[in-house]
Enzyme design. Structure first.
Site, PDB file in Angstrom:
ATOM      1  CG  ASN A  18       1.892  -4.119  -5.586  1.00 19.87           C
ATOM      2  OD1 ASN A  18       2.426  -3.712  -6.623  1.00 19.87           O
ATOM      3  ND2 ASN A  18       2.397  -3.873  -4.392  1.00 19.87           N
ATOM      4  CE  LYS A  19       4.357  -6.897  -2.100  1.00 18.37           C
ATOM      5  NZ  LYS A  19       4.859  -7.458  -0.850  1.00 18.37           N
ATOM      6  CG  HIS A  22      -9.183  -1.605   7.634  1.00 17.51           C
ATOM      7  ND1 HIS A  22      -8.690  -2.654   6.928  1.00 17.51           N
ATOM      8  CD2 HIS A  22      -9.208  -1.966   8.916  1.00 17.51           C
ATOM      9  CE1 HIS A  22      -8.420  -3.631   7.752  1.00 17.51           C
ATOM     10  NE2 HIS A  22      -8.728  -3.239   8.971  1.00 17.51           N
ATOM     11  CE  LYS A  53      -1.943  -1.251   3.918  1.00 20.56           C
ATOM     12  NZ  LYS A  53      -1.347  -2.551   4.163  1.00 20.56           N
ATOM     13  N   GLY A  64       2.573  18.831 -11.848  1.00 20.05           N
ATOM     14  CA  GLY A  64       3.064  18.160 -10.650  1.00 20.05           C
ATOM     15  C   GLY A  64       2.010  17.937  -9.598  1.00 20.05           C
ATOM     16  CB  ILE A  65       1.762  15.797  -6.605  1.00 16.07           C
ATOM     17  CG1 ILE A  65       3.199  15.813  -6.105  1.00 16.07           C
ATOM     18  CG2 ILE A  65       1.422  14.550  -7.347  1.00 16.07           C
ATOM     19  CD1 ILE A  65       3.391  14.942  -4.907  1.00 16.07           C
TER      20      ILE A  65
END
Ligand code: GTP
Length: 593
Positions: free
Chosen positions: A131-132, A81, A18, A37-38
């Site tokens: 993911n991964k 969470h 995450k 950009g952010i």
């Protein structure tokens, strides 16, 4: 129509990636700095359209066709969470959409399921980031950032393997009631959940993940994101006292806007506070931050969705997880005060009924845990915010007297005050402490089942064992006072001081003593041959060689075995027990009823 950016949260099991995914998404923004950009918010990062456009490349064309283009996405910086549960809103969640991260090599794990339950209960749509992918054995590294391209560059067996892993997720989700598909095979994004294979480490798949997120929000969440006639409100995520600023609250502004001149209405534990911000603060861009202690810049107003900090001395004691309303007139202030009061009433529990005592750090965790306890049908006598104090323990003590399993405290991410600790130790009150919602509830439920099983074992051990045995021919050691004779245990375990009967159901007496090789034994198992003594009978009168006997549980015990303990009998014991019941019911129709 003015559409705000969607609020995106990241959930998933521990170590699924995450944080790496969030870093990667933010990193995308940093690389795209020239194109916009952010922007760093408080507790969130904002990716403007320009950055998304640059990242998604040709994929972005499709997104531009929508009439409801979002101005970017606001990604909440803390995954998991716990923060999600605090992003609460009436009838749902303040989060508009979630990314559920699943480790491709591990599939669904306990917290993936837990995240899903929470998303389900708050009705938040989500995308699965598988993911991964770079860790799939044999995965070939490639230069492309697009997962569809990267998959094409893999050997056939890797493609098949990935497909299999995707179908494993599809299978798990379908058992849980969801339809899902790899995003490139999804026909209807409204009914099917998109699974996007990615690698947070290499960045492959991020363009597609962003494109799917933006596409979904533009297509299906316009109403939520449309700012026309929306009340201005936010959620308090954290309350702190900060050097130079005093009391502050970190807020995610969900809808509308906040100005320095506005009035804010927000909940404390026992009151509603109405105040004006002394300052509204945003983080300074890195290149403007000369002194690291001077991290924030004051602003006059902020539009949703955004993460910001409010400073005001009145914020002391404000509850994290509570809704903050922004009022521009007196009528609004009244309306929001009422709303907050009724909301507080519905969140806290204080009843006379027997139930567990729950203490939590925030309203969000409180609400989520109450919901889960209700789902597992665990009654609650009190649910509140704050550390566990002595009064909580005193109340629990009273409950424990009525129900041992409910006389406990569940403490989620809160301190146990020293006098409460002392009181709990002296009163043997159990406190379950945890920082993970699901393990708090799992540990409590596991203890209840284990304790119930132990209790059952103790009760069962006290009951007359079910056994059948035979008087061996030629083994009369003494005729009477007491009668001593040889037996073979045919089924079950025979013990001393146990009543027994013959095959006609006539009670013969108690097995007084058992001896094996002249030594007293407390029990004899099936197959064993032992000497047995019985008072008050004479061999040849009440009992005879080669006769078969059964243990004889009294009616109320037989009833208990039937109701609760059949599973503890072997199949042979069950058979014998049924014979015992049949024999006895011929004499007493109410036996074991
Ligand atoms: N090979 C590979 N490793 C990854 C990838 N994403 C994350 N990791 C590794 O997996 C481990 C866990 O990643 P995190 O990002 O910390 O996972 P998390 O879900 O945030 O973990 P918690 O914060 O503990 O819940 C780290 O060692 C990461 O480097 C990936 O795409 N590929």
């Amino acid at each position: 129509m003015q559409i705000r950016q969607p609020i995106v949260v990241v959930l998933g099991h521990v170590d699924s990636g995450k944080t790496s995914l969030l870093d990667r998404i933010r990193g995308t923004g940093v690389q795209g700095r020239e194109a916009g950009g952010i922007t760093q918010h408080i507790g969130a990062s904002f990716l403007p359209t320009e950055t998304i456009k640059e990242t998604c490349g040709p994929l972005y064309k499709k997104l531009q066709e929508s009439e409801n283009q979002v101005p970017g996405i606001l990604v909440i910086d803390t995954p998991g969470h716990e923060v999600f549960t605090n992003l609460r809103a009436r009838g749902g969640s303040a989060a508009d959409i979630a990314i559920l991260v699943v480790d491709v090599n591990r599939g669904f794990q306990p917290q993936t399921n837990e995240s899903l339950k929470i998303l389900q209960s708050r009705k938040v749509p989500f995308v699965v980031a598988l993911n991964k992918c770079d860790q799939i054995s044999g995965w070939r590294k490639s230069d492309t950032k697009f997962i569809t391209q990267a998959i094409k560059e893999q050997d056939q067996f890797i493609q098949t393997d990935l497909d299999q892993k995707i179908y494993d997720v599809v299978g798990t989700l379908s058992v849980l009631g969801y339809q899902s598909e790899a995003f490139y095979r999804v026909k209807d994004f409204k009914s099917e959940i998109a699974i996007v294979p990615i690698s947070a480490r290499s960045g492959v798949g991020i363009p597609e993940l962003l494109a799917v997120l933006v596409g979904l929000t533009q297509q299906y969440l316009q109403k939520r994101l449309d700012q026309k006639e929306k009340e201005s409100r936010g959620i308090v995520l954290e309350v702190n006292e900060e050097i130079g600023l005093g009391h502050t609250a970190n807020i995610i502004l969900i809808d509308g806007s906040i100005k320095k001149t506005d009035t804010i209405v927000v909940a404390k534990r026992d009151s509603v506070i109405i105040t004006k911000p002394k300052a509204i603060l945003l983080p300074k861009p890195l290149d403007e931050m000369r002194d690291p202690r001077d991290k924030f810049k004051p602003v006059q107003s902020v539009d949703a969705a955004a993460g910001l900090k409010i400073a005001s001395p009145d914020l002391e004691g404000v509850l994290p997880g509570s809704t903050l309303y922004i009022a521009s007139n007196e009528d609004d202030v009244k309306k929001y005060t009422k709303l907050i009061e009724s909301e507080m009433k519905s969140v806290f529990i204080d009843t006379e009924t027997n139930g567990v005592v729950l203490k939590c750090d925030t309203i969000g965790s409180l609400e989520a845990i109450v919901e889960m306890l209700r789902r597992s049908q665990v009654p609650i006598s009190k649910a509140d915010i704050g550390p566990v104090n002595r009064r909580d323990i005193m109340e629990t003590r009273a409950i424990k007297e009525n129900d041992r399993h409910l006389g406990v405290v569940l403490a989620f991410n809160v301190k146990i005050l020293p006098d409460a600790k002392e009181e709990s130790e002296s009163g043997h009150i159990k406190i379950f402490e945890d920082k993970i919602i699901y393990s708090l509830i799992d540990n409590y439920n596991a203890w209840v089942s284990e304790d119930t099983a132990n209790e059952d074992d103790a009760i069962f051990a006290e009951l007359t064992p079910i056994s059948k045995f035979t008087f061996l021919k030629g083994y009369v050691f003494r005729n009477t006072d007491p009668a001593v004779f040889g037996i073979r245990v045919d089924v079950g375990t025979l013990k001393q001081k146990i009543p027994f009967m013959n095959k006609d159901g006539r009670k013969i007496g108690l097995v007084h003593q058992l001896q094996l090789d002249k030594k007293t034994v407390t029990s004899a198992k099936a197959g064993q041959e032992v000497a047995c003594s019985v008072q008050g009978i004479t061999i040849g009168r009440q009992i005879f060689e080669e006769e078969v006997f059964y243990t004889f549980p009294p009616s109320h015990e037989a009833k208990k075995i039937l109701a609760k303990f059949m599973h503890k009998l072997s199949s042979e014991e069950q058979e014998i027990f049924n014979e015992i019941i049949e024999i006895q019911r011929k004499k007493d129709a109410a036996y074991a009823y």
